[in-house]
Design an enzyme around this catalytic site. Structure first.
Site, PDB file in Angstrom:
ATOM      1  CE  LYS A 235      -0.318  -0.197   5.042  1.00 60.78           C
ATOM      2  NZ  LYS A 235      -1.105  -0.695   6.173  1.00 60.78           N
TER       3      LYS A 235
ATOM      4  NE  ARG B  44      -6.621   0.590  11.307  1.00 63.85           N
ATOM      5  CZ  ARG B  44      -5.418   0.336  10.804  1.00 63.85           C
ATOM      6  NH1 ARG B  44      -4.472   1.260  10.889  1.00 63.85           N
ATOM      7  NH2 ARG B  44      -5.146  -0.814  10.256  1.00 63.85           N
TER       8      ARG B  44
ATOM      9  CE1 TYR C 254      12.200  31.648   6.274  1.00 63.13           C
ATOM     10  CE2 TYR C 254      12.536  29.301   5.849  1.00 63.13           C
ATOM     11  CZ  TYR C 254      12.206  30.577   5.397  1.00 63.13           C
ATOM     12  OH  TYR C 254      11.895  30.777   4.088  1.00 63.13           O
TER      13      TYR C 254
ATOM     14  CG  MET D 260       9.150  23.712   0.915  1.00 64.03           C
ATOM     15  SD  MET D 260       8.130  24.765  -0.118  1.00 64.03           S
ATOM     16  CE  MET D 260       7.103  25.583   1.087  1.00 64.03           C
TER      17      MET D 260
HETATM   18  C1  LIG Z   1      -0.406  -1.730   6.855  1.00 66.12           C
HETATM   19  C2  LIG Z   1      -1.051  -3.001   7.241  1.00 66.12           C
HETATM   20  C3  LIG Z   1      -0.308  -4.188   7.308  1.00 66.12           C
HETATM   21  C4  LIG Z   1       1.196  -4.218   7.239  1.00 66.12           C
HETATM   22  O1  LIG Z   1       1.692  -3.799   8.501  1.00 66.12           O
HETATM   23  P1  LIG Z   1       3.242  -3.698   8.837  1.00 66.12           P
HETATM   24  O2  LIG Z   1       3.278  -3.295  10.276  1.00 66.12           O
HETATM   25  O3  LIG Z   1       3.790  -2.638   7.945  1.00 66.12           O
HETATM   26  O4  LIG Z   1       3.864  -5.019   8.587  1.00 66.12           O
HETATM   27  C5  LIG Z   1      -1.016  -5.371   7.491  1.00 66.12           C
HETATM   28  N1  LIG Z   1      -2.363  -5.369   7.671  1.00 66.12           N
HETATM   29  C6  LIG Z   1      -3.090  -4.235   7.657  1.00 66.12           C
HETATM   30  C7  LIG Z   1      -4.558  -4.294   7.882  1.00 66.12           C
HETATM   31  C8  LIG Z   1      -2.466  -3.015   7.453  1.00 66.12           C
HETATM   32  O5  LIG Z   1      -3.194  -1.884   7.459  1.00 66.12           O
END
Ligand SMILES: *Cc1c(COP(=O)(O)O)cnc(C)c1O
Length: 347
Positions: free
Chosen positions: A35, A130, A244, A292
């Site tokens: 992802k 969640r 800054y 930036m």
């Molecule tokens: C992102 C995610 C993972 C992977 O988790 P890691 O801690 O990066 O190994 C697996 N399952 C779900 C539902 C996730 O959102």
């Protein structure tokens, strides 16, 4: 402005997948979570490498991400969507043969109305609150799911990076209870869960961060390197300030190097005055605030100023840099900007 170089070692990603795969028994399949553009490292390149290594199941957050993976890998893999079957996504799901992980009664209805014979999985909430079916809602659909079998029943652990956390066992038990009446593949563990022991592995493990060299996979091969060009150096006399807010003040004659990268490239502002950059292996503190497009580094102690300095390297992992900035390796990776020249090695 940044033409820093981000090096991504595909061979290390492959080896990390193989090592994580070897921790679970042969009967357990190890998938890959790609992802968010494979945690910022390039979904296409990373997925192709993992498919070569033998990964056959890929997880992403959205249907759009899923269709990218489908384009890269063709028909031989399964692609699961964590956000499930969202409104307006039915044709994308159908055309790319994606497997939505349904996470509410509403999604269940949408899926079975719009794509009657299309495969699906179900996401269960075992305590993270969640995403996923709550126990009571899930019970309502038990009879349906005995008929129309999900490809996968999955849940996600909230505290798997802490082996001793009591929540792990509570969620394990809830997951076993909720899935006891349906015969279908099960998945509970991401990277952290793989290290909690065999009872957490079920049929499929879903590592993400461990593939990319992050904790809690302590022995992970390092995957990313980030090298930054020095565009200017400047001598300061005592009492002069840098950046800054004039937060860094020279207390001695000082030499400051300006490097081309900044918070727009993912070096978050919380690194100001805290993080360290390496010049041929020698640590040099960031002086003053991250801007930036630029950072300023105290190089007074160096005899030679190199043309490039490194912020992710042998001396500094994503987790070490994250610690300095009060965040986690995941955020460092997914923030890496698109102004870097990306080099893939070892693929
Ligand atoms: C992102 C995610 C993972 C992977 O988790 P890691 O801690 O990066 O190994 C697996 N399952 C779900 C539902 C996730 O959102």
């Amino acid at each position: 402005m940044s033409n820093g170089t981000l090096t991504i070692n595909l061979n290390a990603i492959k080896e990390n997948w193989q090592t994580l795969d070897s921790i679970s028994k042969n009967t357990v399949e190890t998938a890959a979570v790609v992802k968010a553009n494979a945690y910022g490292l390039g979904a296409r390149e990373v997925s192709l490498e993992l498919a070569k290594a033998g990964a056959r199941k890929f997880f992403v957050a959205t249907a759009e991400e899923g269709s990218e993976i489908r384009k890269a890998l063709g028909d031989s893999v399964n692609i699961y969507i964590f956000s499930g079957h969202m409104a307006g996504k039915s044709s994308l799901i159908e055309q790319n043969y994606l497997i939505p992980l349904l996470n509410s009664p509403e999604q269940n209805i949408r899926h079975h109305q719009n794509l009657t014979n299309h495969p699906f999985g179900v996401q269960l909430d075992t305590g993270m609150n969640r995403l996923g079916f709550e126990r009571s809602d899930f019970s309502e659909f038990l009879e349906l799911y005995k008929e129309k079998k999900p490809e996968l029943l999955m849940s996600h652990l909230a505290c798997a990076d802490d082996i001793n956390h009591l929540q792990n066992e509570k969620q394990l038990k809830a997951f076993m209870d909720m899935t006891s009446e349906i015969e279908c593949p099960l998945s509970l563990s991401a990277t952290g869960g793989i290290f909690l022991g065999e009872q957490y592995h079920f049929d499929i493990c879903r590592p993400g961060i461990g593939l990319y060299g992050g904790t809690p996979f302590e022995k992970a091969k390092s995957v990313v390197g980030l090298s930054l060009p020095v565009i200017q150096t400047r001598a300061l006399v005592p009492e002069e300030t840098v950046g800054y807010g004039a937060t860094w003040i020279a207390h001695r004659p000082s030499l400051i190097a300006t490097l081309s990268t900044g918070y727009a490239d993912g070096l978050i502002r919380a690194m100001s005055g805290r993080a360290v950059v390496y010049a041929n292996g020698k640590p040099c503190p960031i002086a003053g605030r991250v801007s930036m497009d630029l950072i300023t580094v105290d190089v007074t102690h160096l005899t030679d100023i190199p043309e490039h300095m490194e912020i992710l390297c042998e001396q500094q992992s994503i987790d070490q840099l994250a610690d300095e900035a009060g965040t986690i390796g995941y955020e460092i990776l997914t923030s890496l900007g698109n102004r870097y020249d990306r080099r893939y090695t070892g693929g």
